[in-house]
Scaffold this motif. Structure first.
Motif, mmCIF file in Angstrom:
data_model
loop_
_atom_site.group_PDB
_atom_site.id
_atom_site.type_symbol
_atom_site.label_atom_id
_atom_site.label_comp_id
_atom_site.label_asym_id
_atom_site.label_seq_id
_atom_site.Cartn_x
_atom_site.Cartn_y
_atom_site.Cartn_z
ATOM 1 N N LEU A 14 -43.877 -43.606 -132.720
ATOM 2 C CA LEU A 14 -45.060 -42.738 -133.247
ATOM 3 C C LEU A 14 -44.049 -41.516 -134.377
ATOM 4 O O LEU A 14 -44.620 -41.168 -135.264
ATOM 5 C CB LEU A 14 -44.310 -41.536 -131.643
ATOM 6 N N ALA A 15 -42.238 -41.910 -134.526
ATOM 7 C CA ALA A 15 -42.603 -41.674 -135.887
ATOM 8 C C ALA A 15 -43.415 -42.136 -137.136
ATOM 9 O O ALA A 15 -43.335 -41.273 -137.948
ATOM 10 C CB ALA A 15 -41.051 -41.876 -136.267
ATOM 11 N N VAL A 33 -58.450 -38.162 -134.208
ATOM 12 C CA VAL A 33 -58.064 -38.767 -134.651
ATOM 13 C C VAL A 33 -58.552 -39.612 -134.030
ATOM 14 O O VAL A 33 -59.562 -39.697 -133.329
ATOM 15 C CB VAL A 33 -56.880 -38.687 -133.734
ATOM 16 N N ALA A 34 -59.060 -40.833 -135.161
ATOM 17 C CA ALA A 34 -59.741 -41.954 -134.861
ATOM 18 C C ALA A 34 -59.538 -43.187 -135.483
ATOM 19 O O ALA A 34 -58.519 -43.328 -135.924
ATOM 20 C CB ALA A 34 -61.190 -41.821 -135.212
ATOM 21 N N THR A 35 -59.419 -44.598 -134.322
ATOM 22 C CA THR A 35 -59.250 -45.423 -134.987
ATOM 23 C C THR A 35 -59.696 -46.795 -134.079
ATOM 24 O O THR A 35 -61.022 -46.078 -132.909
ATOM 25 C CB THR A 35 -57.845 -46.047 -133.815
ATOM 26 N N VAL A 36 -59.783 -48.118 -134.636
ATOM 27 C CA VAL A 36 -60.785 -49.151 -133.378
ATOM 28 C C VAL A 36 -60.598 -49.051 -132.416
ATOM 29 O O VAL A 36 -59.845 -48.183 -131.700
ATOM 30 C CB VAL A 36 -59.939 -49.819 -134.977
ATOM 31 N N LYS A 39 -57.086 -50.416 -129.910
ATOM 32 C CA LYS A 39 -56.372 -50.021 -130.185
ATOM 33 C C LYS A 39 -56.119 -48.149 -129.849
ATOM 34 O O LYS A 39 -55.294 -47.454 -129.827
ATOM 35 C CB LYS A 39 -55.898 -50.047 -132.009
ATOM 36 N N ALA A 40 -57.070 -47.589 -129.321
ATOM 37 C CA ALA A 40 -57.071 -46.263 -128.770
ATOM 38 C C ALA A 40 -56.268 -45.932 -127.730
ATOM 39 O O ALA A 40 -56.559 -45.220 -128.105
ATOM 40 C CB ALA A 40 -59.198 -45.783 -128.393
ATOM 41 N N ASP A 41 -56.496 -47.092 -126.457
ATOM 42 C CA ASP A 41 -55.659 -46.807 -125.677
ATOM 43 C C ASP A 41 -54.397 -46.902 -125.953
ATOM 44 O O ASP A 41 -53.004 -46.633 -125.361
ATOM 45 C CB ASP A 41 -56.285 -47.887 -124.427
ATOM 46 N N ALA A 42 -53.548 -46.910 -127.426
ATOM 47 C CA ALA A 42 -52.051 -47.922 -127.349
ATOM 48 C C ALA A 42 -51.195 -46.020 -127.154
ATOM 49 O O ALA A 42 -51.635 -45.126 -127.137
ATOM 50 C CB ALA A 42 -51.897 -48.171 -129.275
ATOM 51 N N GLU A 43 -50.432 -46.094 -126.113
ATOM 52 C CA GLU A 43 -49.756 -45.458 -125.597
ATOM 53 C C GLU A 43 -49.260 -44.124 -126.998
ATOM 54 O O GLU A 43 -48.925 -43.250 -126.168
ATOM 55 C CB GLU A 43 -48.428 -45.439 -124.614
ATOM 56 N N VAL A 44 -49.348 -45.096 -127.731
ATOM 57 C CA VAL A 44 -47.799 -43.974 -128.453
ATOM 58 C C VAL A 44 -49.556 -43.239 -129.806
ATOM 59 O O VAL A 44 -49.094 -42.174 -130.306
ATOM 60 C CB VAL A 44 -47.386 -45.312 -130.124
ATOM 61 N N LEU A 45 -50.402 -43.672 -129.556
ATOM 62 C CA LEU A 45 -51.578 -43.015 -130.348
ATOM 63 C C LEU A 45 -51.893 -41.923 -129.298
ATOM 64 O O LEU A 45 -52.040 -40.580 -129.666
ATOM 65 C CB LEU A 45 -52.713 -44.021 -130.087
ATOM 66 N N ARG A 50 -52.267 -36.092 -128.394
ATOM 67 C CA ARG A 50 -51.260 -35.309 -127.283
ATOM 68 C C ARG A 50 -50.804 -34.381 -128.385
ATOM 69 O O ARG A 50 -50.827 -32.629 -127.733
ATOM 70 C CB ARG A 50 -50.537 -35.241 -126.138
ATOM 71 N N GLU A 51 -50.162 -34.253 -129.175
ATOM 72 C CA GLU A 51 -49.304 -33.732 -129.506
ATOM 73 C C GLU A 51 -49.886 -32.563 -130.452
ATOM 74 O O GLU A 51 -49.724 -31.163 -131.534
ATOM 75 C CB GLU A 51 -47.728 -34.180 -130.400
#
Length: 122
Positions: A14-15, A33-36, A39-45, A50-51
């Motif tokens: 996350l950092a 926020v957008a990504t491929v 990887k959209a379900d990655a917990e860190v994303l 959320r933040e």
């Protein structure tokens, strides 16, 4: 509408995502926020989104491959057929007439990239 595109390795922290996002201009005014997609379900994303208080826009890899980006990564080009996942995701999510307002920046540990695009939405 402003969208942050993010590219990242599976072991990203996350950092590192925050570092890249802040270097690109930060979360102020972001609509998403957008990504491929894969990887959209990655917990860190999910945690970053959320933040920031924004949704995640998954972008299919075949859509990313049709986006020309000003920066080029040989590794990314071989895997995704575009120069930057972060730039391509930001541009694709921000709409057909989107423009980059922050080109790709890379976290110090090289596990995260971020770019910000502005457009009228998809």
């Amino acid at each position: 509408m402003k969208v942050a595109g993010l590219g990242f390795k599976r072991d990203v922290t996350l950092a590192s995502l925050w570092e890249a996002l802040l270097a690109a201009g930060g979360p102020d005014g972001l609509a998403a926020v957008a990504t491929v997609s894969d990887k959209a379900d990655a917990e860190v994303l999910k945690q970053l989104a959320r933040e920031c208080g924004v949704p995640i826009k998954p972008i299919p890899a075949d859509v990313l491959s049709r986006v020309d980006t000003p920066t080029q990564s040989k590794l990314v080009a071989e895997k995704f057929d575009t120069g930057s996942v972060a730039e391509a995701a930001a541009l694709a999510a921000a709409g057909p007439r989107a423009r980059l307002i922050a080109t790709r920046v890379v976290s110090q540990d090289r596990t995260a990239t971020a770019a910000i695009a502005e457009g009228d939405g998809a």
